[in-house]
Structure formats: C-alpha cells, structure tokens
Write a protein that holds these residues in place. Structure first.
Motif, PDB file in Angstrom:
ATOM      1  N   TYR A  44       0.853  -1.189   0.000  1.00 19.16           N
ATOM      2  CA  TYR A  44       0.000   0.000   0.000  1.00 19.16           C
ATOM      3  C   TYR A  44       0.885   1.234   0.000  1.00 19.16           C
ATOM      4  N   ILE A  61      -4.344  10.037  -0.824  1.00 18.61           N
ATOM      5  CA  ILE A  61      -4.686   8.958  -1.740  1.00 18.61           C
ATOM      6  C   ILE A  61      -3.910   7.725  -1.297  1.00 18.61           C
ATOM      7  N   TYR A  63      -3.056   3.713  -2.572  1.00 20.37           N
ATOM      8  CA  TYR A  63      -3.133   2.857  -3.757  1.00 20.37           C
ATOM      9  C   TYR A  63      -2.164   1.698  -3.665  1.00 20.37           C
ATOM     10  N   ARG A  64      -2.367   0.746  -4.573  1.00 17.20           N
ATOM     11  CA  ARG A  64      -1.518  -0.441  -4.667  1.00 17.20           C
ATOM     12  C   ARG A  64      -1.189  -0.704  -6.130  1.00 17.20           C
ATOM     13  N   LYS A  65      -0.092  -1.345  -6.356  1.00 18.55           N
ATOM     14  CA  LYS A  65       0.273  -1.809  -7.692  1.00 18.55           C
ATOM     15  C   LYS A  65      -0.113  -3.276  -7.779  1.00 18.55           C
ATOM     16  N   ILE A  75      -2.301   0.339 -11.387  1.00 15.36           N
ATOM     17  CA  ILE A  75      -2.418   0.914 -10.055  1.00 15.36           C
ATOM     18  C   ILE A  75      -3.903   0.900  -9.724  1.00 15.36           C
ATOM     19  N   TYR A  76      -4.213   0.416  -8.517  1.00 17.32           N
ATOM     20  CA  TYR A  76      -5.590   0.434  -8.032  1.00 17.32           C
ATOM     21  C   TYR A  76      -5.670   1.407  -6.860  1.00 17.32           C
ATOM     22  N   VAL A  77      -6.526   2.400  -6.977  1.00 21.55           N
ATOM     23  CA  VAL A  77      -6.714   3.399  -5.927  1.00 21.55           C
ATOM     24  C   VAL A  77      -7.738   2.867  -4.932  1.00 21.55           C
ATOM     25  N   ASP A  78      -7.278   2.621  -3.711  1.00 17.28           N
ATOM     26  CA  ASP A  78      -8.154   2.167  -2.625  1.00 17.28           C
ATOM     27  C   ASP A  78      -8.922   3.337  -2.023  1.00 17.28           C
ATOM     28  N   VAL A  99      -0.516   9.865  -9.110  1.00 18.15           N
ATOM     29  CA  VAL A  99      -0.665   8.429  -9.369  1.00 18.15           C
ATOM     30  C   VAL A  99      -0.521   8.142 -10.862  1.00 18.15           C
ATOM     31  N   VAL A 111      -4.952   3.022 -14.605  1.00 19.11           N
ATOM     32  CA  VAL A 111      -5.204   3.241 -13.179  1.00 19.11           C
ATOM     33  C   VAL A 111      -6.686   2.953 -12.977  1.00 19.11           C
ATOM     34  N   LEU A 113     -10.103   2.589 -10.087  1.00 22.37           N
ATOM     35  CA  LEU A 113     -10.666   2.912  -8.781  1.00 22.37           C
ATOM     36  C   LEU A 113     -12.150   2.610  -8.800  1.00 22.37           C
TER      37      LEU A 113
END
Length: 143
Positions: A44, A61, A63-65, A75-78, A99, A111, A113
């Motif tokens: 994270y 923000i 996020y995870r790769k 990249i996913y934005v949590d 990001v 990316v 989300l």
C-alpha cells in the motif's frame, strides 16, 4: 503542490484525521499501526497533501500496484479523500495526477478505482481526469 509519500508512523499520524474521517469504521487506536503494516508488508502506498496550515493532511490517496490477468500491471486506488474545507483547491486532482505519473513512469497502461454511486462531485473529477466507467463492482459480505 508537492505530494508527500508517507513512509513513517509520524507521516501516517499526520494523515490520521483524514483517514478516520473517510473510513470511520477503522479503529482510531490502531489505524497508524494498520496503515504502517499495509505500507511495509502489503504494498500500500499513502500519499498526501497538507492543509493550508500544515497541521494535518488536507487530502490523501492510497493505492496499490497490482498485476491482473484482465488488465496486466495497474495501479488500483483504494482511497481518495479531501476534507470539506480543503475542497475546490485542486488537491484531489493533484493526487490523481501523481498516481498517473507513477503509472506512466512504471510503464503501466491504466489506473483503476471504485467510487460510490452518489459521489457525483468525485465522478465529475474522475471524468475530467480521463477516467471512464469500465464496470460494475460486486461484493459479498462473509459473516
């Protein structure tokens, strides 16, 4: 605006009020340790911009790769949050741009989300930043 990446517990503490405002289900006494573990063990990343007084994060923000079969590396934005008093200052847009630069620098093609149905101001921002509605997200609670 210079985005700052949280790497220490002190950085996370600086973001704590924003995290708890956005995610009230998280326990206030353990949130710093939880986020630190997410950063150090789970990939994270937490990036923030301070408020005008530089007393706490005005926006953040998280996020995870990920590497998924259907998308390849992404990249996913949590999490993305801005305090009400800090809105309309471009903070969320600057964090999304950060990001995007990260994804571009690492050769990722997208990316992703999720956003709640009623968050129309957020949707407007995402659409203005080039995001599009790609799917519906389903979840199942496990008791």
């Amino acid at each position: 605006m210079e985005c700052r990446k949280a790497v220490t517990k002190a950085d996370i503490e600086f973001c704590k009020d924003a995290i708890l405002e956005f995610r009230p289900e998280v326990h206030p006494e353990t949130v710093v340790d939880q986020v630190f573990k997410m950063i150090t063990e789970e990939g994270y990343e937490l990036v923030f911009l301070p408020n005008a007084e530089n007393t706490r994060a005005g926006a953040f923000i998280g996020y995870r790769k990920l590497n998924m079969l259907r998308t390849g590396p992404i990249i996913y934005v949590d999490d993305l949050f801005t305090f009400a008093e800090c809105r309309k200052q471009g903070l969320a847009g600057a964090l999304l741009d950060y990001v995007t630069r990260q994804a571009t620098d690492e050769g990722m093609k997208s990316v992703h989300l999720d956003s709640g149905y009623t968050l129309h101001p957020a949707h407007r921002l995402y659409l203005n930043k080039g995001y599009y509605l790609a799917c519906n997200h389903f979840a199942k609670a496990i008791n």
